[in-house]
Design a protein around this motif. Structure first.
Motif, PDB file in Angstrom:
ATOM      1  N   CYS A  20     -83.058   5.125 -21.532  1.00 59.54           N
ATOM      2  CA  CYS A  20     -84.010   5.860 -20.708  1.00 59.54           C
ATOM      3  C   CYS A  20     -84.963   4.890 -20.004  1.00 59.54           C
ATOM      4  O   CYS A  20     -85.579   4.041 -20.656  1.00 59.54           O
ATOM      5  CB  CYS A  20     -84.796   6.824 -21.599  1.00 59.54           C
ATOM      6  SG  CYS A  20     -86.063   7.716 -20.702  1.00 59.54           S
ATOM      7  N   MET A  31     -87.753   5.581 -18.836  1.00 61.17           N
ATOM      8  CA  MET A  31     -89.136   5.954 -19.146  1.00 61.17           C
ATOM      9  C   MET A  31     -89.544   5.471 -20.544  1.00 61.17           C
ATOM     10  O   MET A  31     -90.624   4.933 -20.728  1.00 61.17           O
ATOM     11  CB  MET A  31     -89.316   7.478 -19.072  1.00 61.17           C
ATOM     12  CG  MET A  31     -88.880   8.104 -17.754  1.00 61.17           C
ATOM     13  SD  MET A  31     -89.832   7.541 -16.341  1.00 61.17           S
ATOM     14  CE  MET A  31     -91.333   8.488 -16.615  1.00 61.17           C
ATOM     15  N   CYS A  32     -88.673   5.717 -21.542  1.00 58.72           N
ATOM     16  CA  CYS A  32     -89.096   5.455 -22.927  1.00 58.72           C
ATOM     17  C   CYS A  32     -88.102   4.586 -23.706  1.00 58.72           C
ATOM     18  O   CYS A  32     -88.316   4.336 -24.889  1.00 58.72           O
ATOM     19  CB  CYS A  32     -89.324   6.773 -23.659  1.00 58.72           C
ATOM     20  SG  CYS A  32     -87.786   7.611 -24.107  1.00 58.72           S
ATOM     21  N   CYS A  89     -82.421  11.830 -21.394  1.00 57.47           N
ATOM     22  CA  CYS A  89     -83.011  11.045 -22.476  1.00 57.47           C
ATOM     23  C   CYS A  89     -82.774  11.755 -23.814  1.00 57.47           C
ATOM     24  O   CYS A  89     -82.942  12.962 -23.906  1.00 57.47           O
ATOM     25  CB  CYS A  89     -84.502  10.873 -22.219  1.00 57.47           C
ATOM     26  SG  CYS A  89     -85.348  10.002 -23.540  1.00 57.47           S
ATOM     27  N   CYS A 123     -89.128  12.309 -24.048  1.00 58.65           N
ATOM     28  CA  CYS A 123     -89.894  12.114 -22.802  1.00 58.65           C
ATOM     29  C   CYS A 123     -89.473  13.071 -21.687  1.00 58.65           C
ATOM     30  O   CYS A 123     -90.195  13.244 -20.709  1.00 58.65           O
ATOM     31  CB  CYS A 123     -89.801  10.671 -22.346  1.00 58.65           C
ATOM     32  SG  CYS A 123     -88.373  10.314 -21.334  1.00 58.65           S
ATOM     33  N   PHE A 163     -86.864  12.814 -19.594  1.00 57.63           N
ATOM     34  CA  PHE A 163     -86.208  12.209 -18.428  1.00 57.63           C
ATOM     35  C   PHE A 163     -84.809  12.794 -18.195  1.00 57.63           C
ATOM     36  O   PHE A 163     -84.010  12.908 -19.109  1.00 57.63           O
ATOM     37  CB  PHE A 163     -86.103  10.686 -18.600  1.00 57.63           C
ATOM     38  CG  PHE A 163     -85.257  10.028 -17.540  1.00 57.63           C
ATOM     39  CD1 PHE A 163     -85.764   9.807 -16.271  1.00 57.63           C
ATOM     40  CD2 PHE A 163     -83.948   9.658 -17.812  1.00 57.63           C
ATOM     41  CE1 PHE A 163     -84.974   9.213 -15.285  1.00 57.63           C
ATOM     42  CE2 PHE A 163     -83.146   9.063 -16.832  1.00 57.63           C
ATOM     43  CZ  PHE A 163     -83.673   8.846 -15.566  1.00 57.63           C
TER      44      PHE A 163
HETATM   45 ZN   LIG Z   1     -86.943   8.949 -22.406  1.00 55.52          ZN
END
Ligand SMILES: [Zn+2]
Length: 168
Positions: A7, A9-10, A27, A31, A33
């Protein structure tokens, strides 16, 4: 389509999930995503200058292939401004008018192309992206073989249908 392993983002691992009727990368963490794979907008111009149409060959293309001037949008830029900027950057020409021809989804590239009929003036000066240009009279443009770059032909035909070319 670009695939993620982790991911963005995370950094949790990405899993495939069936969402809105298709498989998407999502994800596995919390998060939220989702890689929606939305298309990238691209602008293209059929350029007319000094009574001739101008097609260009990108440096990355094989010898003999010519098509419309095209490019990506800068952040916050209108498509019509983007194509005027691209024509100036790639050909050195000043845009006099910019008429909408159509929208063309290019699924293989995941792009949505907005094509314009652009009347321009000035002296041609190619930037480093363009290897060569081809100047064509109206009849030669209509008969031009775009080869594998079939979109060019579709855009020319639509410009004819809309009366943009016959006005010149
Ligand atoms: Zn994520």
């Amino acid at each position: 389509m670009q695939h993620y392993l982790f991911c963005p983002m995370c950094t949790s691992p990405i899993v495939t999930k069936f969402l809105d009727g298709r498989d998407l990368d999502v994800c596995s963490g919390d998060c939220g995503f989702v890689h929606w794979n939305n298309p990238v907008p691209v602008v293209a111009a059929l350029v007319y200058c000094n009574s001739q149409f101008i097609l260009a060959r990108n440096r990355a293309w094989p010898e003999g292939l010519f098509s419309l001037i095209s490019g990506f949008l800068d952040a916050g830029e209108l498509p019509s401004s983007a194509i005027a900027r691209e024509v100036k950057e790639e050909l050195g020409l000043d845009v006099l008018s910019c008429d909408f021809i159509g929208f063309y989804p290019l699924k293989k590239m995941n792009q949505i192309i907005t094509a314009y009929y652009v009347r321009a003036e000035g002296t041609i000066f190619l930037n480093e992206e363009i290897a060569d240009i081809k100047k064509l009279e109206k009849d030669s443009l209509i008969a031009f073989d775009f080869g594998p770059l079939k979109l060019g032909k579709v855009v020319v035909d639509d410009a004819l249908l809309k009366g943009l070319i016959s006005r010149v």
